[in-house]
Design a protein around this motif. Structure first.
Motif, PDB file in Angstrom:
ATOM      1  N   PRO A  68      54.637  67.262  47.063  1.00  0.00           N
ATOM      2  CA  PRO A  68      54.552  68.700  47.369  1.00  0.00           C
ATOM      3  C   PRO A  68      55.828  69.433  46.944  1.00  0.00           C
ATOM      4  CG  PRO A  68      55.014  67.436  49.344  1.00  0.00           C
ATOM      5  CD  PRO A  68      54.735  66.439  48.282  1.00  0.00           C
ATOM      6  N   PRO A  69      55.773  70.743  46.759  1.00  0.00           N
ATOM      7  CA  PRO A  69      56.959  71.517  46.361  1.00  0.00           C
ATOM      8  C   PRO A  69      57.988  71.533  47.494  1.00  0.00           C
ATOM      9  CG  PRO A  69      55.112  72.967  46.816  1.00  0.00           C
ATOM     10  CD  PRO A  69      54.560  71.585  46.845  1.00  0.00           C
ATOM     11  N   PRO A  70      59.294  71.610  47.168  1.00  0.00           N
ATOM     12  CA  PRO A  70      60.346  71.544  48.187  1.00  0.00           C
ATOM     13  C   PRO A  70      60.603  72.889  48.853  1.00  0.00           C
ATOM     14  CG  PRO A  70      61.334  71.603  46.001  1.00  0.00           C
ATOM     15  CD  PRO A  70      59.843  71.579  45.789  1.00  0.00           C
ATOM     16  N   ASN A  71      61.246  72.763  50.054  1.00  0.00           N
ATOM     17  CA  ASN A  71      61.769  73.907  50.824  1.00  0.00           C
ATOM     18  C   ASN A  71      60.708  74.920  51.231  1.00  0.00           C
ATOM     19  OD1 ASN A  71      64.378  72.807  50.492  1.00  0.00           O
ATOM     20  ND2 ASN A  71      64.616  73.863  48.523  1.00  0.00           N
ATOM     21  N   VAL A  72      59.441  74.525  51.259  1.00  0.00           N
ATOM     22  CA  VAL A  72      58.352  75.365  51.784  1.00  0.00           C
ATOM     23  C   VAL A  72      57.458  74.463  52.633  1.00  0.00           C
ATOM     24  CG1 VAL A  72      58.380  76.994  49.865  1.00  0.00           C
ATOM     25  CG2 VAL A  72      56.945  74.945  49.719  1.00  0.00           C
ATOM     26  N   PRO A  73      56.670  75.035  53.568  1.00  0.00           N
ATOM     27  CA  PRO A  73      55.788  74.208  54.395  1.00  0.00           C
ATOM     28  C   PRO A  73      54.819  73.387  53.534  1.00  0.00           C
ATOM     29  CG  PRO A  73      55.963  76.405  55.319  1.00  0.00           C
ATOM     30  CD  PRO A  73      56.642  76.460  53.979  1.00  0.00           C
TER      31      PRO A  73
ATOM     32  N   ARG B 105      56.517  57.084  47.304  1.00  0.00           N
ATOM     33  CA  ARG B 105      56.416  56.276  46.083  1.00  0.00           C
ATOM     34  C   ARG B 105      57.164  56.955  44.929  1.00  0.00           C
ATOM     35  NH1 ARG B 105      50.907  53.940  43.152  1.00  0.00           N
ATOM     36  NH2 ARG B 105      52.003  52.752  41.543  1.00  0.00           N
ATOM     37  N   GLY B 106      57.867  56.116  44.139  1.00  0.00           N
ATOM     38  CA  GLY B 106      58.439  56.574  42.876  1.00  0.00           C
ATOM     39  C   GLY B 106      59.741  57.327  42.995  1.00  0.00           C
ATOM     40  N   ARG B 107      60.002  57.984  44.096  1.00  0.00           N
ATOM     41  CA  ARG B 107      61.230  58.772  44.264  1.00  0.00           C
ATOM     42  C   ARG B 107      61.538  58.869  45.759  1.00  0.00           C
ATOM     43  NH1 ARG B 107      58.771  64.358  41.957  1.00  0.00           N
ATOM     44  NH2 ARG B 107      57.867  62.827  40.491  1.00  0.00           N
ATOM     45  N   PRO B 108      62.785  59.188  46.143  1.00  0.00           N
ATOM     46  CA  PRO B 108      63.123  59.282  47.563  1.00  0.00           C
ATOM     47  C   PRO B 108      62.484  60.510  48.210  1.00  0.00           C
ATOM     48  CG  PRO B 108      64.993  59.939  46.216  1.00  0.00           C
ATOM     49  CD  PRO B 108      63.951  59.398  45.268  1.00  0.00           C
ATOM     50  N   ALA B 109      62.472  60.476  49.558  1.00  0.00           N
ATOM     51  CA  ALA B 109      61.885  61.585  50.314  1.00  0.00           C
ATOM     52  C   ALA B 109      62.786  61.917  51.490  1.00  0.00           C
ATOM     53  CB  ALA B 109      60.490  61.218  50.805  1.00  0.00           C
TER      54      ALA B 109
ATOM     55  N   TRP C 259      56.056  73.184  61.357  1.00  0.00           N
ATOM     56  CA  TRP C 259      55.552  72.661  60.083  1.00  0.00           C
ATOM     57  C   TRP C 259      56.521  71.597  59.546  1.00  0.00           C
ATOM     58  CZ3 TRP C 259      57.749  77.527  60.505  1.00  0.00           C
ATOM     59  CH2 TRP C 259      58.908  77.772  59.753  1.00  0.00           C
ATOM     60  N   LEU C 260      56.114  70.958  58.433  1.00  0.00           N
ATOM     61  CA  LEU C 260      56.927  69.963  57.720  1.00  0.00           C
ATOM     62  C   LEU C 260      57.280  70.495  56.347  1.00  0.00           C
ATOM     63  CD1 LEU C 260      55.119  66.529  58.406  1.00  0.00           C
ATOM     64  CD2 LEU C 260      57.189  67.394  59.500  1.00  0.00           C
ATOM     65  N   GLU C 261      58.500  70.122  55.846  1.00  0.00           N
ATOM     66  CA  GLU C 261      58.878  70.476  54.494  1.00  0.00           C
ATOM     67  C   GLU C 261      59.809  69.385  53.933  1.00  0.00           C
ATOM     68  OE1 GLU C 261      62.747  73.365  54.864  1.00  0.00           O
ATOM     69  OE2 GLU C 261      60.781  74.323  55.227  1.00  0.00           O
ATOM     70  N   VAL C 262      59.867  69.306  52.582  1.00  0.00           N
ATOM     71  CA  VAL C 262      60.708  68.319  51.908  1.00  0.00           C
ATOM     72  C   VAL C 262      61.819  69.036  51.163  1.00  0.00           C
ATOM     73  CG1 VAL C 262      58.929  66.556  51.676  1.00  0.00           C
ATOM     74  CG2 VAL C 262      59.165  68.316  49.902  1.00  0.00           C
ATOM     75  N   ALA C 263      62.934  68.280  50.870  1.00  0.00           N
ATOM     76  CA  ALA C 263      64.075  68.860  50.169  1.00  0.00           C
ATOM     77  C   ALA C 263      63.903  68.728  48.665  1.00  0.00           C
ATOM     78  CB  ALA C 263      65.372  68.168  50.627  1.00  0.00           C
ATOM     79  N   ARG C 264      64.737  69.434  47.919  1.00  0.00           N
ATOM     80  CA  ARG C 264      64.685  69.409  46.462  1.00  0.00           C
ATOM     81  C   ARG C 264      65.113  68.026  45.949  1.00  0.00           C
ATOM     82  NH1 ARG C 264      68.046  73.522  42.436  1.00  0.00           N
ATOM     83  NH2 ARG C 264      67.205  72.702  40.455  1.00  0.00           N
ATOM     84  N   ASP C 265      64.376  67.541  44.965  1.00  0.00           N
ATOM     85  CA  ASP C 265      64.583  66.208  44.371  1.00  0.00           C
ATOM     86  C   ASP C 265      64.385  65.072  45.363  1.00  0.00           C
ATOM     87  OD1 ASP C 265      65.196  67.436  41.942  1.00  0.00           O
ATOM     88  OD2 ASP C 265      67.341  67.531  42.414  1.00  0.00           O
ATOM     89  N   TRP C 266      63.865  65.413  46.546  1.00  0.00           N
ATOM     90  CA  TRP C 266      63.570  64.394  47.558  1.00  0.00           C
ATOM     91  C   TRP C 266      62.134  64.594  48.068  1.00  0.00           C
ATOM     92  CZ3 TRP C 266      67.095  60.784  49.868  1.00  0.00           C
ATOM     93  CH2 TRP C 266      68.379  60.798  49.314  1.00  0.00           C
TER      94      TRP C 266
END
Length: 338
Positions: free
Chosen positions: A216-221, A259-263, A304-311
């Motif tokens: 999913p895209p970073p820094n958004v829900p 998978r494939g990259r850190p989170a 909500w949940l969100e992920v960081a950039r490049d993670w």
């Protein structure tokens, strides 16, 4: 062996002085020669060689000749005869103790020796252990009464004796003061059934949704748009946010495939990151990340949940899921009544 010339001259002089091995005829001839020379007569005809005479006596030991400077060392002589035994030497030092020899045969027992003299008295020995109790002796004569001893210390309290016989009832006493309040009485019987009241409204709020697209895209829900449960519709799949309609304590949890990259995943409540977690992964490796917490929410709060950039390595496929879940643990009744 070559001899020193000086030693050879010394040997010739010794031979000219004394020749004990010459025969009597040789001595007589020499005497005539000497006498003729003395009388100045003519020399006679040389006589025939006489026979060998008897061996003469052993001559005296000659003096030691001069040392030859350029002589060579002679051959080693033959070993001489053994000489007479020498004088006994002094006694040597005591040698080291030898190894123990084999045990000898036991000799015949000797006769009994004479009685020895009495030895000196030994030191007093240590006190021996207490011996066994002997047989009961004969009762002695009754002794005199002893003097009165000192009073002993007070002994321990004895065991409680058996209960005595109940005594007669005493006279009626004077009335006492008013006592304190007694214990509560027994519970009374159940009362009659009352009238039927209004049914209480059961407060509920819960949801569970899955992800349909990976990374999913970073820094958004994160929009978990695959609804598994959302009867109260407090979760909005188009925005990815949960809207609190009943104030109280809530449980939020997620189970994500990485998978494939850190989170790096953050749980956001009231626009503030209240919990953060990470999963480090590279290449084609695959792993799972789980999290659970309890939050107190008021009406109108959003989560909500969100992920960081490049993670943003959150993954989903036909064989792997990523799910976000929340439900009301218990409502805040006080806030509802107000």
């Amino acid at each position: 062996m070559v001899q020193c010339p000086r030693r050879q001259r010394g040997a010739r002089r010794a031979r000219n002085k004394w020749k004990p091995w010459l025969s009597r005829q040789a001595w007589a001839a020499r005497y005539v020669t000497w006498a003729g020379k003395a009388m100045n007569g003519e020399a006679g005809v040389k006589g025939n060689k006489g026979s060998y005479g008897f061996p003469g006596l052993k001559g005296q030991k000659g003096s030691k000749g001069d040392t030859c400077e350029n002589g060579t060392k002679g051959d080693k002589g033959d070993r001489g005869d053994a000489g007479d035994p020498g004088v006994d030497g002094e006694q040597g030092d005591k040698g080291e103790k030898g190894d123990m020899g084999d045990k000898g045969y036991c000799g015949e027992p000797g006769g009994r020796g004479q009685k020895g003299e009495r030895g000196e008295g030994g030191m007093k020995g240590e006190k021996g252990s207490k011996g066994e109790m002997g047989t009961e002796g004969i009762q002695g004569v009754e002794g005199k009464q002893g003097e009165k001893g000192e009073q002993g210390s007070k002994g321990d309290k004895g065991d409680l004796g058996p209960a005595g016989v109940t005594g007669p009832s005493g006279p009626k006493g004077v009335a006492g003061s008013k006592g304190g309040r007694g214990a509560p009485g027994r519970k009374g019987s159940r009362g009659a059934k009352g009238a039927r009241g209004d049914a209480a409204k059961l407060l509920r709020s819960a949801f569970s949704a899955g992800l349909s697209k990976p990374f999913p895209p970073p820094n958004v829900p994160i929009r978990f748009d695959k609804i598994l449960y959302n009867d109260q519709e407090d979760y909005n799949p188009s925005t990815g946010k949960f809207n609190c309609s009943v104030p109280g304590a809530y449980v939020f949890a997620y189970h994500l495939t990485v998978r494939g990259r850190p989170a790096r995943v953050s749980l956001v409540a009231r626009s503030r990151k209240v919990a953060k977690a990470r999963e480090t992964l590279y290449g084609q490796e695959i792993d799972q990340a789980s999290f659970l917490t309890v939050l107190k929410l008021s009406a109108g709060d959003q989560v909500w949940l969100e992920v960081a950039r490049d993670w943003n390595g959150v993954y989903v496929s036909a064989e792997d899921d990523s799910v976000f879940t929340g439900f009301l643990l218990y409502p805040d009744v006080l806030e509802i009544l107000l």
